[in-house]
Write a protein that holds these residues in place. Structure first.
Motif, PDB file in Angstrom:
ATOM      1  N   ASP A 392      -3.168  -5.733  -0.230  1.00 26.88           N
ATOM      2  CA  ASP A 392      -3.908  -4.499  -0.521  1.00 26.88           C
ATOM      3  C   ASP A 392      -2.911  -3.479  -1.071  1.00 26.88           C
ATOM      4  OD1 ASP A 392      -6.545  -2.857   0.933  1.00 26.88           O
ATOM      5  OD2 ASP A 392      -4.754  -1.704   0.432  1.00 26.88           O
ATOM      6  N   ASP A 394      -1.015  -0.186  -1.690  1.00 32.46           N
ATOM      7  CA  ASP A 394      -0.796   0.922  -0.747  1.00 32.46           C
ATOM      8  C   ASP A 394      -1.273   2.255  -1.332  1.00 32.46           C
ATOM      9  OD1 ASP A 394       0.336  -0.812   1.091  1.00 32.46           O
ATOM     10  OD2 ASP A 394       2.334  -0.639   0.181  1.00 32.46           O
ATOM     11  N   PHE A 396      -3.952   3.429  -2.411  1.00 32.45           N
ATOM     12  CA  PHE A 396      -4.616   3.311  -3.716  1.00 32.45           C
ATOM     13  C   PHE A 396      -5.538   4.505  -3.997  1.00 32.45           C
ATOM     14  CE2 PHE A 396      -7.972   1.469  -6.510  1.00 32.45           C
ATOM     15  CZ  PHE A 396      -7.159   1.230  -7.611  1.00 32.45           C
ATOM     16  N   ASN A 400      -6.066   6.882  -7.524  1.00 27.53           N
ATOM     17  CA  ASN A 400      -7.347   7.275  -8.130  1.00 27.53           C
ATOM     18  C   ASN A 400      -7.473   8.796  -8.185  1.00 27.53           C
ATOM     19  OD1 ASN A 400      -8.720   5.008  -8.939  1.00 27.53           O
ATOM     20  ND2 ASN A 400      -9.730   4.675  -6.978  1.00 27.53           N
ATOM     21  N   GLY A 408      -6.343   3.903 -12.060  1.00 29.13           N
ATOM     22  CA  GLY A 408      -6.591   3.060 -10.884  1.00 29.13           C
ATOM     23  C   GLY A 408      -7.008   1.662 -11.316  1.00 29.13           C
ATOM     24  N   GLY A 434     -12.660  -3.504  -3.861  1.00 28.57           N
ATOM     25  CA  GLY A 434     -11.722  -2.376  -3.872  1.00 28.57           C
ATOM     26  C   GLY A 434     -10.346  -2.813  -4.345  1.00 28.57           C
ATOM     27  N   ASP A 435      -9.317  -2.515  -3.541  1.00 25.28           N
ATOM     28  CA  ASP A 435      -7.943  -2.872  -3.938  1.00 25.28           C
ATOM     29  C   ASP A 435      -7.415  -4.026  -3.104  1.00 25.28           C
ATOM     30  OD1 ASP A 435      -7.952  -1.452  -1.603  1.00 25.28           O
ATOM     31  OD2 ASP A 435      -6.098  -0.352  -2.002  1.00 25.28           O
ATOM     32  N   ARG A 505       3.774  -0.096   5.514  1.00 29.83           N
ATOM     33  CA  ARG A 505       3.370  -0.538   4.175  1.00 29.83           C
ATOM     34  C   ARG A 505       4.523  -1.205   3.401  1.00 29.83           C
ATOM     35  NH1 ARG A 505       0.202   4.040   5.023  1.00 29.83           N
ATOM     36  NH2 ARG A 505      -2.027   3.601   4.772  1.00 29.83           N
TER      37      ARG A 505
END
Ligand SMILES: Nc1nc2c(ncn2[C@@H]2O[C@H](COP(=O)(O)OP(=O)(O)OP(=O)(O)O)[C@@H](O)[C@H]2O)c(=O)[nH]1
Length: 509
Positions: A392, A394, A396, A400, A408, A434-435, A505
């Motif tokens: 995922d 970090d 994110f 955006n 993004g 999503g991410d 992270r």
């Protein structure tokens, strides 16, 4: 006339996709016809309605004679090819060629009357010819109008258009039979008592003429006069005129099988053997699903001429009805088979849409889960490891918010690309939403998977996203254990990912 316009086009609905692009192609069907269309003589004829009518009349008489070649009883031929010509002319050219068609009907009625020694004067034969012309042309004008309406109403689905065409051909030829037989009786050409025996072969013969030859003549007319038929052309996809290099061999094989089946009926004189001709549906479906629509129409037309001629060569007149039905069934099947490449191509396109995430081109969640289950099963059976890497990007949301959605999106694609390059072709990368991404690695254990995840992490962290911030991602790893399911494996990977996020992270857990 442009080169594009000069290629043969098909009036019957054509598939939008599934052209024989995977095989080598040559323009076997385009060359000769293109040259005919481009001659000065053709252009002069097209410009003059009088000359065009004379040509139609001559063609009509010629095609009539082709049908008569295979006449097996008075007024009944194995097929009536001129019905296909009339239908195609009325569908694509309209009323201005009526005199040519009308003249052909009258001329041939007089000729037939004399040939059979009918006790009528020339004037009476001409009157009978006019009655026949009204019946024949009127019926097919109605049929052509119905098909036009179907197309103009916006019917685009190929199978529906084919069903529409076949129903209209059946109904139009039935009407032509009822009115034609009545015209023959009222015109004094045929005793009323013969009507009961003549009507069925008349109908099936006419229907074969329309189904087999209307698409063929239509293809020729669209090419000759593209502007006239612009509205109809626009309704059909007319792309696939090319034949594969194997087309001629397929055609030769099909015609050889056809001749063999008919020889069998000749040798055994058995109706059972005559029915063997229906097996020809198989090679015709093969041609229809692997060759262009134009080649399909040409092969059906050639096969029908061959059937009609071989009925005479092998003296199979007692089985004429079998062969009449065979022509219709083969042609109808081949027209339906035109839809196969389209349906297959649509199916592949839809599957691709369903299986792929449109933004990143990674696998969709549904596709990924399906593959994970299969890979888990296979790896278990082969005693191999399977590992899942869930990652995922970090923070994110901040990308955006700070750089905009477009950046993004580019960040998602960028991360996906880097991961894709670090994986083997046998691994699968999917986007969960999503991410969040998942990589499934069959045959890879936790230790090797950690090394791969580290590689992706470092490459992402050291890469630059043009116009965007530095990117990092967190990774969670889970190796398949005894009793794991797809869901439990994802849950384990998610827990590991959560730990990586908790630990600060940009790390693998
Ligand atoms: N640009 C873009 N954003 C998306 C897309 N799908 C989801 N998002 C956004 O991605 C963000 C995901 O953020 P979160 O899941 O809250 O997590 P995060 O900001 O990455 O934080 P951590 O995961 O804790 O590091 C949300 O703001 C979503 O609106 C997409 O297709 N394009």
């Amino acid at each position: 006339m442009s080169q594009e316009n000069s290629k043969p086009k098909l009036v019957a609905p054509l598939p939008a996709a599934g052209s024989p692009s995977d095989t080598q192609c040559d323009d076997v069907d385009a060359g000769l016809w293109s040259r005919v269309c481009e001659t000065a003589a053709t252009r002069v004829v097209l410009k003059s309605p009088v000359l065009a009518n004379v040509v139609v009349l001559a063609l009509w008489v010629l095609v009539w004679q082709l049908g008569r070649l295979v006449e097996y009883t008075e007024h009944a031929s194995v097929w009536f090819p001129v019905a296909g010509l009339t239908f195609a002319v009325l569908l694509l050219e309209g009323a201005y060629l009526l005199p040519g068609l009308f003249g052909g009907c009258v001329l041939m009625t007089i000729w037939v009357g004399r040939k059979y020694g009918v006790a009528l004067t020339d004037l009476q034969l001409a009157y009978a010819g006019m009655l026949f012309a009204l019946a024949h042309i009127g019926s097919y004008a109605l049929g052509a109008r119905a098909l036009r309406l179907l197309v103009m109403r916006g019917t685009r689905e190929l199978p529906l258009l084919v069903i529409g065409f076949l129903l209209i051909a059946a109904a139009g030829s039935l009407l032509a039979t009822a009115t034609g037989v009545a015209a023959l009786v009222f015109g004094g050409m045929m005793p009323a008592a013969d009507a009961a025996t003549v009507w069925l072969p008349y109908w099936i013969g006419d229907m074969a003429g329309v189904i087999v030859l209307a698409p063929f003549f239509g293809a020729a007319l669209v090419t000759l006069n593209p502007h006239k038929t612009a509205s109809l052309r626009a309704s059909f996809n007319l792309n696939h005129q090319r034949a594969t290099s194997q087309f001629k061999y397929k055609l030769l094989l099909t015609l050889t099988l056809l001749a063999a089946s008919m020889w069998l009926a000749h040798a055994t004189r058995s109706p059972n053997s005559a029915f063997a001709v229906f097996f020809l549906v198989i090679p015709y479906m093969w041609i229809a699903s692997t060759e262009s629509a134009f080649c399909n129409v040409v092969s059906v037309a050639l096969g029908s001429v061959a059937i009609a001629l071989l009925v005479h060569v092998f003296e199979l007149k007692e089985f004429s009805m079998v062969y009449q039905f065979a022509i219709n069934v083969i042609a109808a099947n081949s027209l339906f088979a035109l839809a196969l490449p389209t349906l297959l191509a649509d199916n592949i396109a839809l599957r691709r849409i369903a299986d792929t995430d449109s933004l990143t081109q990674a696998a969709s969640r549904a596709h990924l889960e399906q593959r994970v289950r299969l890979d888990m099963l296979r790896c278990r059976m082969q005693g191999e490891a399977l590992t899942m890497i869930l990652f995922d990007i970090d923070n994110f949301k901040r990308i955006n918010d700070g750089f905009g959605h477009a950046v993004g999106d580019r960040a998602l694609k960028h991360a996906c690309n880097i991961a894709q390059h670090a994986l083997r072709p046998t691994d699968l990368l999917g986007r969960l939403g999503g991410d969040e991404f998942v990589a499934v690695l069959p045959g890879i254990d936790r230790v090797a998977a950690r090394a791969i995840a580290e590689r992706i992490r470092i490459q992402l962290a050291t890469s630059t996203l043009e116009g965007g911030p530095a990117l990092t991602a967190s990774f969670g790893i889970a190796e398949m254990g005894v009793g794991d399911t797809c869901e439990s494996l994802m849950e384990s990977a998610d827990k590991a990912l959560y730990k990586a996020k908790q630990d600060g992270r940009n790390r693998v857990a």
